[in-house]
Design an enzyme around this catalytic site. Structure first.
Site, PDB file in Angstrom:
ATOM      1  N   ASP A  67      48.174  44.292  57.212  1.00 13.62           N
ATOM      2  CA  ASP A  67      47.819  44.688  55.847  1.00 13.62           C
ATOM      3  C   ASP A  67      48.610  45.916  55.406  1.00 13.62           C
ATOM      4  OD1 ASP A  67      46.545  44.645  53.391  1.00 13.62           O
ATOM      5  OD2 ASP A  67      44.773  45.717  54.083  1.00 13.62           O
ATOM      6  N   MET A  68      49.892  45.934  55.708  1.00 11.80           N
ATOM      7  CA  MET A  68      50.754  47.059  55.356  1.00 11.80           C
ATOM      8  C   MET A  68      51.459  46.826  54.023  1.00 11.80           C
ATOM      9  SD  MET A  68      50.292  49.389  57.531  1.00 11.80           S
ATOM     10  CE  MET A  68      49.442  49.559  59.099  1.00 11.80           C
TER      11      MET A  68
END
Length: 811
Positions: A492-493
């Site tokens: 989830d970057m």
């Protein structure tokens, strides 16, 4: 006197009770310590637990060996603590504080007298224990004179010989989310200075009336940065209302309520968010005036603006939670009926089906001379069949679709035809975009193709365009360049911060730069004309070993300019007491963790930096004249555990994006995510958890870095301990050398001296300030600092509906 009555009986009872408490503590530590050993952790807790357990038994028996045995435990604990963490006060607290207090208690006469009486001596030797207590106390005292996490320094320059290349506007205005379309969050105002900022006081307070209701999603947030333009303040609320205020008094001038079509008693249940970060502003006359000035300069003639005939010449663009883009007359608050369908556009068109709340724009659109350009939030980790992440550009006047860029079909930028659907589940842009109209480019901070923690089903287009910055031709939507910051992102970057544009002074001259702040902590500095790195970026080997059906990238790009944290160790686990610290160590050793980019796993992996990231949507602020960047890095570890498809239904129900099993319908795995917390609800990794810092952009070196904020509003006991807490929200800077930040978990707006990082002032807020504050000049000539204090549901900060303006006292 009988031993069962009188003073001796009372001291004997006290000694016995202390012994029983130590027996229980020691037994818990012994059991937990053995468990820690079995998962590969420290032997200390088992050994210390055994020593404390035996000490307790000896106390119950009033045996004089209790004191020297505990002296050995305390002495060994002190040496072990100094070996593990040195003179770091907050790290010493869970290791030594409780044992130090126990040592003092054991030296009290009420403990020693029963031992002496039973042993038939006049006193029990306490010298070893006294020495151990003194050693532990000396370590605590010495740690008060160290600050191992701070970086000290200063940069005292008013200019680096550069100019501000951002679009011009009146100094006292704040016309875009990041003040300008460059997202720099820099104001040329200088009435409030480092010398007088400590005099700031509340000038006025306004309450919007938009307070989270019982059926709202947990993450109902007031992340709004108001605009000041057209002689007014424009505020948007979590439920998509827009309010115009008088800048000098906070008096309401008008209110626009879109009357959300989905709003009913239970309509918001199951939503991930309820957010409005801001609105966008467009003024035909401003562009006409700029054209006239350019023409006048070319012809050396006086500037005359081209007359504008438009029923809505000054308009606001509001994205609503029920998937509309509405144009509002900035003067009157009425809908601009010449835009779209009587003032609004249906953003749900051509993206396919979705559940209410599963798609809408939480961030304001970008506005250029002719276009309003908008992306959208897509719910993470719900399914593999979510709406498209398409970016759409509409004519700023009549609302017709001019171009669309779908990362799943990147070449087809011509307007989609009726009845067609954009690529489902393509990577999206949920944050704020930046624009350089002179270059004709718009910069997209890209998210990911959901689900976040499993990428085995991703398309080649998703692999290419996610988790980076894409530059599009602002007139056509065609890709001009692309730079990816996380390959095959499983953490989830997505890029949360608005790309910050500024001209940067380098050894090779001044270059047109773009700064992308990221969750992983890298600050990527690119040439905004072509996407080439200005600060070197290195492909670095990272941990491998994804679950069956997925893969990992062998390397990840890491910038030389970064605020990435050190790799966690077991010794970094923390707690208020030795017991919760031990439990955090067990949790740490029970999870997979090999440093940043440890792949998700069925065992459960530690994600550090976590889902909120070192930098999230608040981004950074820059002073383009001083060439200084101000930032507020945060450090919170998360955990993620993949859940096989057949076990998803039996897991805890999804409550938010970080609670319960995220279903990932259509993928072979669901996922359980959450912050790595102790049983007391505090982070398992040791403080500080939040900082403020400054970077010299001419050298790319950190000037100073200081822990920031207290646990007053987040700890079980409301004590303002200066431990350094995370901040969610952005900062802004002024030409006088100040920076302002309100996003910390404690309820304060703070001012800092950019030169050295010294905190100069703080103002208490009635609710959480998880937003980006701003500054402006009122009609009265005063400089105001404005913040929307509404809290953040997911962070647990106090929620409210306050718009608060601070200013210097009136003369």
């Amino acid at each position: 006197m009988n031993e069962t009555t009188g003073p001796f009986a009372k001291t004997r009872l006290f000694s016995t009770l202390v012994g029983i408490v130590l027996v229980l503590i020691g037994l818990a530590m012994l059991v937990g310590g053995v468990k820690l050993i079995t998962v590969g952790g420290s032997f200390y807790y088992a050994l210390a637990g055994a020593g404390i357990f035996i000490t307790g038994i000896l106390l119950v028996l009033a045996h004089r060996a209790a004191l020297p045995l505990f002296a050995l435990v305390l002495f060994a604990s002190t040496l072990w603590a100094l070996y593990e963490v040195g003179l770091d006060w907050w790290q010493l607290v869970p290791r030594l504080a409780l044992w130090f207090v126990v040592g003092i208690v054991l030296l009290l006469p009420w403990i020693r007298r029963p031992m002496a009486r039973k042993a038939g001596v006049s006193s029990v030797g306490a010298m070893p224990l006294t020495g151990a207590v003194v050693l532990a106390g000396a370590a605590a005292v010495a740690s008060q004179f160290t600050n191992p996490h701070n970086i000290e320094g200063s940069l005292d320059r008013a200019s680096a010989g550069t100019v501000n290349a951002a679009p011009t506007m009146p100094d006292g205005d704040w016309q875009s989310y990041g003040r300008t379309s460059f997202g720099d969050k820099y104001s040329p105002l200088n009435q409030i200075t480092p010398e007088n900022v400590n005099q700031l006081e509340v000038a006025w307070t306004y309450r919007t009336g938009d307070i989270p209701g019982p059926n709202d999603p947990q993450e109902t947030t007031a992340e709004n940065t108001p605009l000041k333009v057209n002689g007014k303040l424009y505020v948007c609320t979590p439920h998509s209302q827009v309010i115009a205020l008088d800048p000098d008094s906070g008096k309401e001038l008008w209110r626009f309520d879109p009357k959300l079509s989905t709003q009913s008693a239970d309509s918001f249940k199951g939503w991930a968010h309820m957010t409005c970060r801001g609105v966008a502003y467009h003024d035909d006359a401003a562009y006409a005036q700029a054209d006239a000035q350019d023409n006048a300069q070319a012809a050396s003639a006086p500037a005359e603006a081209t007359p504008v005939s438009n029923s809505c010449p000054r308009r606001l663009f509001l994205p609503t939670a029920d998937t509309r883009l509405i144009a509002i007359n900035a003067d009157t608050g009425k809908m601009c009926e010449d835009f779209g369908d009587k003032g609004s556009i249906n953003l749900g068109a051509n993206i396919g089906g979705f559940t209410a709340g599963g798609y809408y724009s939480t961030s304001p659109p970008s506005v250029t001379r002719d276009l309003v350009i908008i992306g959208g939030h897509v719910t993470d980790n719900a399914s593999t069949d979510e709406p498209s992440g398409v970016i759409r550009a509409y004519d700023v006047h009549d609302g017709h679709l001019v171009w669309n860029w779908d990362s799943g079909n990147p070449e087809a930028t011509e307007p989609i035809q009726p009845g067609q659907t954009y690529t489902r589940n393509s990577a999206n842009v949920w944050s704020v975009m930046s624009v350089d109209e002179k270059l004709g480019l718009i910069y997209l901070p890209m998210g990911n193709q959901t689900p976040d923690q499993y990428g085995g089903m991703r398309t080649p287009e998703a692999e290419k365009y996610s988790a980076g910055v894409v530059a599009l031709d602002v007139n056509t939507g065609k890709v001009r360049w692309n730079y990816q910051f996380t390959h095959h992102d499983l953490w989830d970057m997505d890029v949360g911060g608005q790309p910050t544009l500024m001209d940067i002074k380098t050894a090779d001259g001044i270059k047109p730069g773009l700064i992308a702040s990221t969750k992983q902590g890298s600050l990527y500095v690119l040439d905004r004309t072509n996407g080439q790195p200005i600060v070197p970026i290195h492909e670095t080997p990272v941990p491998q070993g994804a679950v069956e059906g997925d893969h990992t990238s062998p390397t990840q790009p890491m910038s030389e300019l970064n605020m990435m944290p050190q790799t966690l160790k077991e010794a970094d686990m923390w707690g208020v007491t030795p017991l919760d610290q031990m439990l955090c160590r067990i949790t740490f050793k029970s999870h997979r963790y090999e440093g940043i980019y440890t792949p998700p796993s069925l065992q459960g992996s530690i994600v550090y930096p976590g889902n909120f990231g070192v930098f999230d949507w608040g981004g950074v602020a820059v002073d383009p004249i001083r060439q200084v960047m101000f930032l507020s890095p945060s450090y919170m570890a998360f955990t993620s555990k993949l859940v096989a498809r057949e076990d998803v239904e039996g897991g805890p129900a999804r409550k938010s994006e970080t609670e319960g099993v995220q279903p990932n319908k259509g993928a072979p795995y669901g996922v359980i995510m959450g912050a790595l917390l102790s049983p007391m609800g505090l982070p398992c990794q040791s403080p500080p958890w939040g900082y403020v810092a400054a970077v010299d952009m001419t050298t790319n070196q950190v000037i100073w870095k200081h822990k920031n904020g207290t646990v007053r509003d987040s700890a079980p006991v409301p004590m303002p301990l200066p431990m350094g807490v995370p901040a969610l929200g952005g900062a802004f800077m002024t030409s006088s050398g100040l920076a302002f930040l309100s996003g910390t978990l404690d309820q304060y707006l703070r001012a800092y001296d950019v030169r050295n990082g010294k905190q100069l002032w703080e103002g208490r807020l009635p609710a959480g300030g998880q937003t980006t504050p701003m500054t402006y000049t009122g009609k009265d000539g005063r400089q105001y600092i404005l913040v929307y204090a509404g809290g953040h549901g997911s962070l647990g900060t106090r929620q409210g509906d306050y718009v608060i303006a601070f200013a210097l006292p009136q003369k």
